[in-house]
Design a protein around this motif. Sequence first.
Motif, PDB file in Angstrom:
ATOM      1  N   GLN A 614       0.814  -1.204   0.000  1.00  0.00           N
ATOM      2  CA  GLN A 614       0.000   0.000   0.000  1.00  0.00           C
ATOM      3  C   GLN A 614       0.851   1.257   0.000  1.00  0.00           C
ATOM      4  O   GLN A 614       0.503   2.254  -0.636  1.00  0.00           O
ATOM      5  N   THR A 656      -2.893  -3.816  -4.526  1.00  0.00           N
ATOM      6  CA  THR A 656      -2.959  -4.361  -3.178  1.00  0.00           C
ATOM      7  C   THR A 656      -3.486  -5.783  -3.212  1.00  0.00           C
ATOM      8  O   THR A 656      -4.584  -6.041  -3.694  1.00  0.00           O
ATOM      9  N   ILE A 658      -5.219  -9.077  -2.145  1.00  0.00           N
ATOM     10  CA  ILE A 658      -6.285  -9.427  -1.207  1.00  0.00           C
ATOM     11  C   ILE A 658      -6.111 -10.882  -0.808  1.00  0.00           C
ATOM     12  O   ILE A 658      -6.216 -11.780  -1.641  1.00  0.00           O
ATOM     13  N   LYS A 675      -9.746  -9.308   5.317  1.00  0.00           N
ATOM     14  CA  LYS A 675     -10.451  -8.466   4.365  1.00  0.00           C
ATOM     15  C   LYS A 675     -10.824  -7.131   4.994  1.00  0.00           C
ATOM     16  O   LYS A 675     -10.666  -6.067   4.399  1.00  0.00           O
ATOM     17  N   LYS A 676     -11.342  -7.204   6.220  1.00  0.00           N
ATOM     18  CA  LYS A 676     -11.738  -5.978   6.909  1.00  0.00           C
ATOM     19  C   LYS A 676     -10.543  -5.075   7.153  1.00  0.00           C
ATOM     20  O   LYS A 676     -10.592  -3.851   6.952  1.00  0.00           O
ATOM     21  N   THR A 677      -9.427  -5.701   7.576  1.00  0.00           N
ATOM     22  CA  THR A 677      -8.194  -4.934   7.802  1.00  0.00           C
ATOM     23  C   THR A 677      -7.721  -4.263   6.517  1.00  0.00           C
ATOM     24  O   THR A 677      -7.303  -3.100   6.509  1.00  0.00           O
ATOM     25  N   ASN A 678      -7.795  -4.998   5.416  1.00  0.00           N
ATOM     26  CA  ASN A 678      -7.336  -4.459   4.139  1.00  0.00           C
ATOM     27  C   ASN A 678      -8.184  -3.272   3.701  1.00  0.00           C
ATOM     28  O   ASN A 678      -7.687  -2.276   3.164  1.00  0.00           O
ATOM     29  N   GLU A 679      -9.514  -3.354   3.924  1.00  0.00           N
ATOM     30  CA  GLU A 679     -10.383  -2.240   3.580  1.00  0.00           C
ATOM     31  C   GLU A 679     -10.042  -0.994   4.395  1.00  0.00           C
ATOM     32  O   GLU A 679      -9.992   0.120   3.870  1.00  0.00           O
ATOM     33  N   LEU A 680      -9.789  -1.192   5.693  1.00  0.00           N
ATOM     34  CA  LEU A 680      -9.425  -0.064   6.532  1.00  0.00           C
ATOM     35  C   LEU A 680      -8.098   0.553   6.096  1.00  0.00           C
ATOM     36  O   LEU A 680      -7.920   1.772   6.104  1.00  0.00           O
ATOM     37  N   ASN A 682      -6.887   0.502   3.058  1.00  0.00           N
ATOM     38  CA  ASN A 682      -7.122   1.243   1.814  1.00  0.00           C
ATOM     39  C   ASN A 682      -7.706   2.619   2.095  1.00  0.00           C
ATOM     40  O   ASN A 682      -7.366   3.614   1.443  1.00  0.00           O
ATOM     41  N   GLN A 683      -8.602   2.694   3.061  1.00  0.00           N
ATOM     42  CA  GLN A 683      -9.159   3.986   3.447  1.00  0.00           C
ATOM     43  C   GLN A 683      -8.071   4.916   3.975  1.00  0.00           C
ATOM     44  O   GLN A 683      -8.055   6.116   3.702  1.00  0.00           O
TER      45      GLN A 683
END
Length: 703
Positions: A614, A656, A658, A675-680, A682-683
């Motif tokens: 990232q 990134t 997944i 998955k949740k960690t990756n979304e956070l 990315n934000q």
Amino acid sequence: MTLSSPTNSSVCASRDFNIADSPYNSTNFPRTSRTENSVSSERSHVASDSPNMLVRGTGSDAFRVSVSSVQSSSSHGSAPDDCDALGDVYIWGEVLCENVTKFGADKNIGYLGSRSDVLIPKPLESNVVLDVHHIACGVKHAALVSRQGEVFTWGEASGGRLGHGMGKDVTGPQLIESLAATSIDFVACGEFHTCAVTMTGEIYTWGDGTHNAGLLGHGTDVSHWIPKRISGPLEGLQIASVSCGPWHTALITSTGQLFTFGDGTFGVLGHGDKETVFYPREVESLSGLRTIAVACGVWHAAAIVEVIVTHSSSSVSSGKLFTWGDGDKSRLGHGDKEPRLKPTCVSALIDHTFHRVACGHSLTVGLTTSGKVYTMGSTVYGQLGNPNADGKLPCLVEDKLTKDCVEEIACGAYHVAVLTSRNEVFTWGKGANGRLGHGDVEDRKAPTLVDALKERHVKNIACGSNFTAAICLHKWVSGTEQSQCSACRQAFGFTRKRHNCYNCGLVHCHSCSSKKSLKAALAPNPGKPYRVCDSCHSKLSKVSEANIDSRKNVMPRLSGENKDRLDKTEIRLAKSGIPSNIDLIKQLDNRAARQGKKADTFSLVRTSQTPLTQLKDALTNVADLRRGPPKPAVTPSSSRPVSPFSRRSSPPRSVTPIPLNVGLGFSTSIAESLKKTNELLNQEVVRLRAQVNSAVTLTFPFI
């Protein structure tokens, strides 16, 4: 290398004209209409010496480090024909040596090369001595074109005259990477700038444009540190010849049109005034006549123009010598010291046909089709080559050239070099710095043979202001005639076998040629390693390392103003809490160590511990800002130095990854957590980008 004379039909005048009845001003010569049917499109410049000269290789395989300029030998006793022989460069006079001293804080702008006097011709020492097709010399730099069509320059880099995009002096030929994608035919060097003409007739210029003299022909006084193509008035025209003076440039198209641009002091541009011209402009007084050669001095110029001469009932095309500009020291050959604002025929030489011309500081030299040399100008240093000349009118150079046919001429500031049909080089004039090549610094008032080149087959000569160069065919000798190793000097025998070096061609024993290298000059396949001697192995290794370093350290130049802005941006970014690259790397290392100890722990980390995939994406804006200077907010007439060819595009940025639960030894809950960690994350990356863009916008509002 002789210029082919066009047929009479190509320069046919609209009316008969007796040249003896004219006052010899170019405005009185008959004109010809330029149509595709009446004018040959073939170019008559120096590049048409031999058929193989027009063949250019492309791609990386075409580039090879050439042999050194020493006798090569073959253990098989075979030697190539002249047309296939490699071109080696010999140079003498005041040259830039490898002893350089760094100054200034920026390593890309701070090298002061020391100069040394070379009294006799010696091979051009470099790791990239190439198979040379053409060479040009300026005042403090030089350029050459390889047979593969690549351009190499070296010398003092001040003002960007080397075309490498940086201000670092170069002691040996270095490739101009921005021209690597095109095939160059020949080059020309002035004092502050350089020109290159492609095989298709396009012209590129680069160098110091800050003298407000229109020196580069782009319409501005902007310096260009990398080559830029001249368009405008030259669009659709093919350039056949070019000559550079310190403050102006002259070029000839394939149809014989003469264009000039630069500083017009003393009327040196030939336009009838003394105005500066920022774009190439045709010399109107020669419009309709075919110009076949041109040369630029400091404040004067000369050209060979074909006109129709009528003798009784027949007409014949003949090359006449025209001069213009500053007439001081009688350098124009008109018998006076008055300036000429337009090209004017030298009446004293009206009975001779010329096809070559060269200019020095206060000297003009013309070469007739019969091989005779005429000089005019100042008698200082004996540069006229005739001890009996008074300099008021053109004089014939005789002495040792009486029985020789001269094929090529070249002028330095105050010295002259000529090449005869017997491949012998004669020089005369100022001898300081050893520029005459006779082993001393004495002046010569008459042509003197350069003994050091007697055993060489010289193909071309060129003069810089205070140095001289020659292209010689590579000399081959039979390996069977060599009884000892070229390196250790041990005699060959039953146990000491001969081996050829695939780079220099010399014969060595096994112990002196046991290593192999890529891109050897004589290798059948440059992509495969071949046996080379220890000396060549060292050279090729240095070239390889230099290429790797140059790729790592390529950084476009920034103006002082933009550099200051960039520095301020970095300070603002630091104050805004965005970590520096070094800090990020350290934090990534710490994160990797933690992940190694606790592989089963997946928790959201702080911004400073963002994973590498990232962070690469998040830092792209900052990295791009460091690599490329911002677009300046200037008027449309100004431009910054840019390459005519875009560099290779950067590899695609990493996406990134997944994590998937397929094939991994993680439970479903862990995968969902990932998955949740990756979304956070990315934000968080989006937030970082917004901060960077905001900071950049504040500093560079014009982007």
